[in-house]
Design a protein around this motif. Sequence first.
Motif, PDB file in Angstrom:
ATOM      1  N   ILE A   1       0.841  -1.195   0.000  1.00 23.43           N
ATOM      2  CA  ILE A   1       0.000   0.000   0.000  1.00 23.43           C
ATOM      3  C   ILE A   1       0.880   1.251   0.000  1.00 23.43           C
ATOM      4  N   ARG A   2       0.647   2.125  -0.981  1.00 22.34           N
ATOM      5  CA  ARG A   2       1.395   3.395  -1.057  1.00 22.34           C
ATOM      6  C   ARG A   2       0.506   4.521  -0.566  1.00 22.34           C
ATOM      7  N   VAL A   3       1.018   5.377   0.277  1.00 22.55           N
ATOM      8  CA  VAL A   3       0.269   6.572   0.679  1.00 22.55           C
ATOM      9  C   VAL A   3       1.079   7.792   0.285  1.00 22.55           C
ATOM     10  N   PRO A   4       0.377   8.856  -0.140  1.00 17.84           N
ATOM     11  CA  PRO A   4       1.096  10.040  -0.579  1.00 17.84           C
ATOM     12  C   PRO A   4       1.767  10.751   0.597  1.00 17.84           C
ATOM     13  N   GLY A   5       2.992  11.153   0.392  1.00 15.03           N
ATOM     14  CA  GLY A   5       3.709  12.041   1.308  1.00 15.03           C
ATOM     15  C   GLY A   5       3.949  11.491   2.689  1.00 15.03           C
ATOM     16  N   GLY A   6       4.488  10.290   2.841  1.00 17.18           N
ATOM     17  CA  GLY A   6       4.839   9.814   4.172  1.00 17.18           C
ATOM     18  C   GLY A   6       4.945   8.314   4.199  1.00 17.18           C
ATOM     19  N   SER A   7       5.321   7.768   5.365  1.00 19.84           N
ATOM     20  CA  SER A   7       5.472   6.328   5.470  1.00 19.84           C
ATOM     21  C   SER A   7       4.130   5.706   5.819  1.00 19.84           C
ATOM     22  N   TYR A   8       3.928   4.433   5.417  1.00 17.59           N
ATOM     23  CA  TYR A   8       2.652   3.768   5.703  1.00 17.59           C
ATOM     24  C   TYR A   8       2.456   3.538   7.204  1.00 17.59           C
ATOM     25  N   VAL A   9       3.550   3.255   7.903  1.00 11.45           N
ATOM     26  CA  VAL A   9       3.392   2.985   9.331  1.00 11.45           C
ATOM     27  C   VAL A   9       2.829   4.207  10.067  1.00 11.45           C
ATOM     28  N   ASP A  10       3.283   5.395   9.682  1.00  7.80           N
ATOM     29  CA  ASP A  10       2.735   6.592  10.327  1.00  7.80           C
ATOM     30  C   ASP A  10       1.302   6.864   9.880  1.00  7.80           C
ATOM     31  N   TYR A  11       0.935   6.312   8.726  1.00  8.83           N
ATOM     32  CA  TYR A  11      -0.421   6.485   8.211  1.00  8.83           C
ATOM     33  C   TYR A  11      -1.401   5.562   8.945  1.00  8.83           C
ATOM     34  N   VAL A  12      -0.996   4.302   9.084  1.00 11.37           N
ATOM     35  CA  VAL A  12      -1.963   3.320   9.556  1.00 11.37           C
ATOM     36  C   VAL A  12      -2.050   3.240  11.082  1.00 11.37           C
ATOM     37  N   VAL A  13      -0.956   3.528  11.783  1.00 11.35           N
ATOM     38  CA  VAL A  13      -0.973   3.326  13.236  1.00 11.35           C
ATOM     39  C   VAL A  13      -2.011   4.206  13.953  1.00 11.35           C
ATOM     40  N   PRO A  14      -2.151   5.488  13.617  1.00 13.82           N
ATOM     41  CA  PRO A  14      -3.203   6.267  14.295  1.00 13.82           C
ATOM     42  C   PRO A  14      -4.590   5.658  14.091  1.00 13.82           C
ATOM     43  N   ALA A  15      -4.821   5.069  12.906  1.00 15.85           N
ATOM     44  CA  ALA A  15      -6.117   4.422  12.659  1.00 15.85           C
ATOM     45  C   ALA A  15      -6.281   3.198  13.557  1.00 15.85           C
ATOM     46  N   ILE A  16      -5.170   2.477  13.758  1.00 19.65           N
ATOM     47  CA  ILE A  16      -5.237   1.294  14.639  1.00 19.65           C
ATOM     48  C   ILE A  16      -5.540   1.727  16.081  1.00 19.65           C
ATOM     49  N   PHE A  17      -5.010   2.886  16.496  1.00 16.32           N
ATOM     50  CA  PHE A  17      -5.342   3.402  17.832  1.00 16.32           C
ATOM     51  C   PHE A  17      -6.858   3.502  17.991  1.00 16.32           C
ATOM     52  N   LEU A  18      -7.493   4.102  16.988  1.00 12.78           N
ATOM     53  CA  LEU A  18      -8.945   4.286  17.067  1.00 12.78           C
ATOM     54  C   LEU A  18      -9.668   2.948  17.040  1.00 12.78           C
ATOM     55  N   GLU A  19      -9.169   2.050  16.185  1.00 13.04           N
ATOM     56  CA  GLU A  19      -9.827   0.748  16.112  1.00 13.04           C
ATOM     57  C   GLU A  19      -9.727   0.004  17.433  1.00 13.04           C
ATOM     58  N   ALA A  20      -8.588   0.147  18.102  1.00 12.61           N
ATOM     59  CA  ALA A  20      -8.423  -0.512  19.406  1.00 12.61           C
ATOM     60  C   ALA A  20      -9.484  -0.011  20.381  1.00 12.61           C
ATOM     61  N   VAL A  21      -9.713   1.292  20.350  1.00 11.79           N
ATOM     62  CA  VAL A  21     -10.697   1.858  21.271  1.00 11.79           C
ATOM     63  C   VAL A  21     -12.115   1.404  20.895  1.00 11.79           C
ATOM     64  N   LEU A  22     -12.383   1.318  19.596  1.00  4.76           N
ATOM     65  CA  LEU A  22     -13.718   0.876  19.172  1.00  4.76           C
ATOM     66  C   LEU A  22     -13.950  -0.602  19.502  1.00  4.76           C
ATOM     67  N   ILE A  23     -12.938  -1.425  19.253  1.00  6.78           N
ATOM     68  CA  ILE A  23     -13.074  -2.851  19.600  1.00  6.78           C
ATOM     69  C   ILE A  23     -13.328  -2.987  21.093  1.00  6.78           C
ATOM     70  N   GLY A  24     -12.588  -2.203  21.892  1.00  2.21           N
ATOM     71  CA  GLY A  24     -12.797  -2.226  23.341  1.00  2.21           C
ATOM     72  C   GLY A  24     -14.214  -1.831  23.707  1.00  2.21           C
ATOM     73  N   GLY A  25     -14.797  -0.920  22.924  1.00  2.28           N
ATOM     74  CA  GLY A  25     -16.156  -0.458  23.208  1.00  2.28           C
ATOM     75  C   GLY A  25     -17.182  -1.564  23.126  1.00  2.28           C
TER      76      GLY A  25
END
Lengths: 271, 324
Positions: free
Chosen positions: A66-90
């Motif tokens: 997966i290519r994302v414009p202007g940055g590394s994928y890890v910095d792109y996807v990890v904040p989303a995983i933070f939110l998913e962790a909180v939603l799964i916990g919900g």
Amino acid sequence: MTEAGVGGRPPRPPGRTTVRDAARDTAGVAKRNLLRIVRTPQLIVIGALQPAMLLVLFRYVLGGAIRVPGGSYVDYVVPAIFLEAVLIGGMTTSIGLAADLKSGIIDRFRSLPMARSAVLAGRTIADLSRSLLSLAIMVGLGLLVGFRFHAGVGSIIAGMALILVFGYAFSWLYAAIGLATKDPETAQIAGILPFFVLMFASNAIVPVATMPSWLQGFARNQPLSVTIAAVRALLEGGPAGHWVWQSLAWSAGILIVFFAISLRLYRNTAA
Amino acid sequence: MGAAMIEVEAVTKRFGSTIALGGVDLVAEEGRVLALLGPNGAGKTTLVRILTTLLRPDSGRARVAGCDVVADAAALRHLIGLAGQYAAVDELLTGRENLELVGLWYHLEKREYRRRAQDVLERFGLLDAGDRLVKTYSGGMRRRLDIGASLIARPAVLFLDEPTTGLDPRTRNDVWSFIEELVSAGTTVLLTTQLMEEAERLAHQIVVIDTGSVIARGTAEQLKARLGGATLEARVSDPADLERAATLLAQVGDVRPRIDPDRQLISIPAAEGTALLVAAGRRFEEEHIALDDLGVRRPSLDDVFLALTGGGSGAPPEFPEGAE
Ligand SMILES: Nc1ncnc2c1ncn2[C@@H]1O[C@H](COP(=O)(O)OP(=O)(O)O)[C@@H](O)[C@H]1O
Ligand SMILES: [Mg+2]
């Protein structure tokens, strides 16, 4: 009535519940649920396992493709995983409430003079601490797989706070699901639905621009995408204001609507 | 004494096409025990849920401790205690934590609910287990804790839904003693049960319900009088002895016996129970009549229904044969 209060104090006239009573009731429910959380540490571990697997999956298995414009994928996807962790916990909010309904404990609660909102507010507040914990675990794991913050401390804290606010608002949706389904297994299955829709039709994993045009409008503006955009901006250190306000508006809307729905369901449950 | 603490007038409730309550009336007096006696599905829990504000009646009126269960629901909740059909205690809390939280939710002050939790633990024999998690408790301990929790605010009216179902005989006796203690201290109790024995031991008034309707009410004595009390039953081994055995029992009891040829069973009323049993046993032995069974049978809930729903041979087939 001959049963007087102890120590010569007459029993309190059964009047309206005061604000102090409501706050005590809520704190009592929160205490009950916090004790339950602390006494089932295995649930915390298992709860952290799912988002941890998502993290590994997207970082190492799919991330390379997966290519994302202007940055590394890890910095792109990890904040989303933070939110998913909180939603799964919900989801534990809906499963827990359904289990309480089924076990008859909600019957006892409803027969007591406690404030009507206390059972739900106390639970969502206790579950917020669970979110905080799983967020902390995910931050640790994120750093471990190469995620880096690029913003100042204030901005990072604001990003984390935004995640928790969104997670708290969502726990009221999960509360409504738990009360509506009245059964832990059903609640679990039903709770996955909003999670899946919001996670995959979003900017969480791939940029919205790669999606078919009919999907882009929804994928760009739905609450999870807006919040992820805001959190990314806050953690990256870019201009975030536009997304932050939209996210807060979504959170407020979700909170108000599902607070009202949940309270109604609680009042009328089994009636 | 004598003031009505629970008044139910023509209360109905239906769930879809099921009529759970089809117009129930009853009155419970202050400081008394009213037992709601009926089989599974009779509507007992539904009535308890209405009286404890968990469910609204479709029609009719109900007042508890002077409060209308719909209009004054919030005020009423301060005055009642409920121990539901399934123990509503939290497995992951200790017994003490369970009690203290319920005290807090009744809006007692901290010092007060701590003291009362301690009292309840002592009184219900849970002091040693009080600081253990409830998931380590036996069924009887949970039930006692659950009833204890319903008492923490010293309610004027207590509702106990099948308080002894599933308990072993000893624990059942303990629970009965607790209830008797409470009542002697002035609490009004409405309890539901499927056991005639329980109703007989505890209740001043018994209301028998079936499929949502009251089919009998009165004291245990009055109900038993309607049933004709205990019966002596003899089951002969050889069907050929049936006539001889009937003649013999007619002499012993000085009444005409009932004969059930299919079950080779002969029965007579046995008001003076044991004496009659001994006399009959001796005579059967003298006459060399072989028996499979001989015993005195007390009226059971089944008998109440046999009597109340038309009785005798017209008994619905799903009723089990009375236990000897
Ligand atoms: N929430 C409900 N939804 C549908 N039917 C119900 C519900 N609660 C009770 N019933 C039905 O109402 C009848 C009376 O039930 P219940 O009051 O629980 O009886 P009991 O407590 O005497 O066993 C039963 O036929 C039961 O199936
Ligand atoms: Mg029942």
